[in-house]
Design an enzyme around this catalytic site. Structure first.
Site, PDB file in Angstrom:
ATOM      1  N   ASP A   1       0.798  -1.441  -0.335  1.00 14.63           N
ATOM      2  CA  ASP A   1       0.057  -0.132   0.027  1.00 14.63           C
ATOM      3  C   ASP A   1       0.788   1.091  -0.304  1.00 14.63           C
ATOM      4  O   ASP A   1       0.327   2.373  -0.443  1.00 14.63           O
ATOM      5  CB  ASP A   1      -1.151   0.051   1.225  1.00 14.63           C
ATOM      6  CG  ASP A   1      -2.032  -0.051   1.074  1.00 14.63           C
ATOM      7  OD1 ASP A   1      -2.482  -1.256  -0.239  1.00 14.63           O
ATOM      8  OD2 ASP A   1      -2.961  -0.630   2.229  1.00 14.63           O
TER       9      ASP A   1
ATOM     10  N   HIS B   1       6.796  -0.130  -6.514  1.00  9.71           N
ATOM     11  CA  HIS B   1       7.499  -1.363  -6.267  1.00  9.71           C
ATOM     12  C   HIS B   1       8.256  -2.383  -7.510  1.00  9.71           C
ATOM     13  O   HIS B   1       7.535  -2.605  -8.421  1.00  9.71           O
ATOM     14  CB  HIS B   1       7.224  -2.757  -5.550  1.00  9.71           C
ATOM     15  CG  HIS B   1       7.147  -2.462  -4.082  1.00  9.71           C
ATOM     16  ND1 HIS B   1       7.939  -1.271  -3.045  1.00  9.71           N
ATOM     17  CD2 HIS B   1       5.610  -1.933  -3.323  1.00  9.71           C
ATOM     18  CE1 HIS B   1       6.710  -1.014  -2.281  1.00  9.71           C
ATOM     19  NE2 HIS B   1       5.527  -1.524  -2.627  1.00  9.71           N
TER      20      HIS B   1
ATOM     21  N   GLY C   1      -1.718  -0.879  -9.398  1.00  9.44           N
ATOM     22  CA  GLY C   1      -0.922  -0.157  -9.347  1.00  9.44           C
ATOM     23  C   GLY C   1       0.115   0.191  -7.905  1.00  9.44           C
ATOM     24  O   GLY C   1       1.443   1.161  -7.720  1.00  9.44           O
ATOM     25  N   LYS C   2       0.949  -1.152  -7.359  1.00 13.90           N
ATOM     26  CA  LYS C   2       0.960  -1.244  -6.734  1.00 13.90           C
ATOM     27  C   LYS C   2       3.062  -1.716  -6.834  1.00 13.90           C
ATOM     28  O   LYS C   2       3.664  -2.454  -6.118  1.00 13.90           O
ATOM     29  CB  LYS C   2       1.168  -2.334  -5.680  1.00 13.90           C
ATOM     30  CG  LYS C   2      -0.506  -1.474  -4.529  1.00 13.90           C
ATOM     31  CD  LYS C   2      -0.992  -1.972  -3.978  1.00 13.90           C
ATOM     32  CE  LYS C   2      -2.488  -1.779  -3.621  1.00 13.90           C
ATOM     33  NZ  LYS C   2      -3.561  -2.526  -2.273  1.00 13.90           N
ATOM     34  N   VAL C   3       2.571  -2.948  -7.829  1.00 16.22           N
ATOM     35  CA  VAL C   3       3.871  -3.568  -8.098  1.00 16.22           C
ATOM     36  C   VAL C   3       4.380  -3.991  -9.966  1.00 16.22           C
ATOM     37  O   VAL C   3       3.071  -4.022  -9.961  1.00 16.22           O
ATOM     38  CB  VAL C   3       3.437  -5.287  -7.356  1.00 16.22           C
ATOM     39  CG1 VAL C   3       4.784  -6.256  -8.158  1.00 16.22           C
ATOM     40  CG2 VAL C   3       3.643  -5.728  -6.117  1.00 16.22           C
TER      41      VAL C   3
END
Lengths: 347, 347, 347, 347
Positions: free
Chosen positions: D254, D269, D297-299
């Site tokens: 997050d 990330h 949209g985190k990784v």
């Protein structure tokens, strides 16, 4: 548009446990918890089996493990007298071992594939691995050819697989360094596939039987059961090393009861280890505990260990441990295949 | 000291889907997520199969589901023309269905048992269920008796199971209300057990073959494969309803390829649903997705649905939904058993 | 090129257990095995909790279950005095319940998505469900606004969630029929989210604290623990109904030990049921058995039951069973929220 | 009657990855399938993180892994600049790491225990491991003592854990060779526990707050989130190495969104690996794929790899591979703890 060649580029290579001395690593796992500790205990129980002179060792194989790079592990167990009989799914022995012995390969793929495209290209997928469907058809046909060459009568899978080994010998040997079918053929180690039609061989059999509607080879699974039970009766003590569950697990556990039924008093499996990710809570056999098996009189509870893990990671550690401990060096081959030759079961 | 009677008190009772109209409940699941939504879609695909006049429906069974109370569900599918062929493990058909048809029962138990005590009492455990081992031996012996009564030759499992149905008829019918083997016998629905020796019948077969070493019944699994493939060839479209995985799943998927090999152009399975808790990440067949199967040319991807769930909860909902939707009322029995009678495969 | 609208079409609809009397179905499961039988026993234990006048019932929630259509189930439990306190993940309460209360929805999607495309379209995926990322940002900001409106001091999550309920009341109520936060606000049922920053609210908090670097609201998780322990101390007996594991499970089990530490002798949880698919063999808390919890002095073993199953299918059956049995009709609301109002914990 | 001593005999020993050069073994797995190949890829991605000078590495920990013998692995990562921040469950850091630093141990046990007897003996069980409950109470009390010694105000878990490191230093250091809390304290590596009350520390906090009802330490989980987000903002690129799922996984994913919300453009990330046995099909976060995370949209999807396996076996192989590859030798410590010292967040 991509072609078949774009997908079938990087071949699976089989891991060679002889190269990696994992004994210190696995020894360290004895003092940990969860899968590490159970893996360690399973490895030590396997080593106990190898040290026990009276113990016949039966390896059971399920899951798509040879296409995944574990063929050489089993080959090394065979070549070094670390196993005395094998009970397997058909896919492992025929679609994978015999298939590679004919010169074909498995290829690195991905689970994120367009399966409709793969189908159009005649590529079969096993999770993250690819196979050339056209090559697999040649494997089917070779099985049909072997069936065509045999005297029409019921065969156990063990007999037919012995003929597959002989076929390889008669055709300049396997086209690859390692073939479990060929190694077992040479070492007099019987291989059983209790659901033998459920694989590439099955396709061969239906070609054979369709073309020979009245006089043909049949595959007698009852004979399989009887033959494996005879091995149990000949071997004072037995240990079972199970990779996955399925029919091979159940079949091999059942021979204890079968031996009892044939009224020759037979002990339970003295040692039993299983590598599996199956859960026990759905009641299916593959995940059922070895303690549950002991209620059926199949497995003693003293030396049993389930290992919760996937075989490609866990088997090299357990088999590698036992290999590098070296207890097999003192071990004599049991050559259970000779039971049947002497009795005339093999022509 | 506890006796066997203390453990074998409360019998498993089979759920009766006809009593519970789950249609509104399952309909509500269409708008949810995860297993509920996939369960709904699987139920609707099953209903589509039932509406499709051209579609032959093959039910595959694995896992210890009849001992768990799901026998009557399958019986109701059989009696109401909701299934045209069954492919099963041996345990379900022989150790569980035929066993109960002989008048024996499964009992409520617990996974937290002392399995060594159970063994001493001749009680077998399946997770949380108990069986009287001595009664199971009678089941084994009955299979031996049936084999003894038959003309010595290779039989498909389908043929032998038909003989088991006939045995029940000749002995005043099943001792319980519901028997899938008997219902299928009466309804001309073929049952296949591709690994037929891997169950109570196997014990019967080895008794039979041991006592009749030269002339005896053998169980030809190749014949099974050929016969099931013939059903595929006769049926324009096919749908498969799979409970669990194992050999029944693989075998039934393979007949598409087999039909293709016999050079008669045969479509893929048009519909396919599977209920399973198996993971796909270990590469084993039981958890392999139906999309993966489509790379092999076995299953079309338009109407396929995996349901992640345990059968005792999920099957009553899917089967109950289809039953209460009533599409089966317009459906004619396909009586695939007649394929073989006409061809003389059954004596 | 597809637009966001092409993906966000079919909204998730929450199942209404009041519409489906599953009591006869669940009763039938008592006599089956595996998950069906454990589901039945869990349902009966829940009904026992409801009949036990002394028993405070704590519901713990983990997994993405409200986005999956289970929000109304929990709402119905709240509105019918079937639960006295809730311990939840933040995602369920904020990203899902409060989010929908603000007028937003979850949409039916598929696990076979192009996740890079989804990201470009500002669509977030939860397995087979879609969310509009831009709407989620509004939810974040609303949390920030609420924080901005409060007196700067440490708050328990329970206090802050009460303020969220008040916010909904002050803004003409929830924009949807059912909101657990709002229902609990009206019914004086405390909601705890022990890892409260780990969700949409967390984004709100960091906006708030960044804009108010010295004097701001903080979220005191120690206060959460103290407050939930007080509920345990006030309630003679307690029962826990756990959906999934995670922090809510651990936190709620721990209050027994916490109560003991505060030197006020407190009994273990008298009743405990858990719905989960987590395995126990990796040693993680989510799959750890309730028997293991009893070694810690947290849960009595007399009335405990794990159910192996996925919540979207299992929860409607357990909650529906208890609803239609009607034992809640005699049950008085415990209104544990008043403990804190009286003590002045809420301003 | 057995005593506590009979159960608490064999202490868990932590595996020392420095002793076992697993590079050749793990390299061989590149050419296999299933878990072996994904393990290999995860190991290589971790090595890429270590080689990438711009990349800050965040390790997330869940599951009971330090009690299982994996503490030294993490300690070695810390001491050799192979990790720059840790996000963990409370149990791992407090009940297990700090607990052992106080001189206590975990003991080898068995899942087949009489849990009621264990409870009577004050022994807590984690699957196959035992803990002395009375020693755990001392750990609780030590946390209370530390809280008592601090200035009353809201603390992030990072701040409090730093104080735990200082406590160890002020009391002659840890009583064991390895303590992750102490190692991180010395190496300026921040540790976050987003659900900090959900562990032994929580018991300490409620003692502290009960005895200091008006002026006391509080644990601000919002501050945790803000601080970890600051690390993301300071570090150009980030990689995450996740053992298990739970709050640590979600929280750490997050921060990418959080960084974006704070209007400072922050990349996803770049690298992400996760070791887990959790299934994705129940929609819970722990088993959700990293591809799904990319929809949020985190990784980034370029260098992400899930490994299906249990940590006690898999982590020594991945961490051992990276250790023996030696890329860390060129790597400078990032000392993210200094971000907060400079900004005055630590007094």
């Amino acid at each position: 548009m991509k072609s078949k060649k774009d997908f079938l580029k990087d071949a699976i290579k089989h891991i060679d446990i002889k190269q990696y001395n994992v004994v210190p690593l696995v020894d360290a796992m004895e003092h940990m918890a969860f899968s590490a500790r159970s893996l360690n205990r399973a490895a030590r129980i396997y080593d106990m089996m190898l040290k026990d002179r009276e113990c016949g060792i039966i390896l059971t194989l399920a899951g798509s493990i040879f296409s995944a790079g574990l063929k050489k592990v089993v080959c090394d167990l065979v070549m070094n007298n670390m196993v005395d009989a094998i009970v397997s799914t058909g896919a492992i022995m025929v679609d994978q071992d015999f298939f590679e012995a004919l010169g074909f390969k498995h290829y690195i793929g991905t689970p994120f594939s367009d399966d409709n495209l793969l189908r159009d290209l005649h590529i079969d997928r096993i999770y993250d691995t690819y196979i050339d469907e056209d090559e697999l058809r040649i494997c089917d046909e070779t099985c049909a050819k072997i069936a065509d060459s045999l005297e029409p009568r019921p065969y156990s899978s063990r007999e037919f697989i012995w003929e597959m080994g002989k076929y390889l010998e008669d055709h300049d040997g396997p086209k690859v360094d390692d073939s479990v079918i060929f190694a077992c053929y040479k070492k007099n180690i019987p291989i059983f596939v209790p659901a033998f039609s459920d694989c590439s061989a099955g396709f061969g059999f239906i070609m054979h039987q369709t073309q020979n509607p009245t006089r043909h080879v049949s595959i007698d699974s009852a004979k399989d059961f009887l033959e494996l039970t005879r091995i149990k009766l000949k071997s004072k003590e037995t240990g079972i090393f199970m990779i996955g569950g399925g029919v091979p697990k159940n079949f091999t556990q059942d021979i204890v009861v079968a031996a009892d039924i044939l009224e020759e008093d037979s002990p339970m499996h003295k040692y039993a280890i299983q590598v599996t990710v199956a859960d026990e809570r759905d009641g299916a056999l593959s995940g059922s505990t070895l303690k549950e098996a002991s209620s059926w009189g199949k497995v003693e509870t003293t030396y049993e260990q389930m290992v919760y893990g996937e075989a490609t990671v866990v088997l090299p550690l357990i088999a590698g441990y036992a290999y590098h401990k070296g207890s097999w060096k003192e071990r004599k081959p049991k050559e259970f295949q000779r039971i049947f030759s002497i009795e005339g079961a093999v022509a």
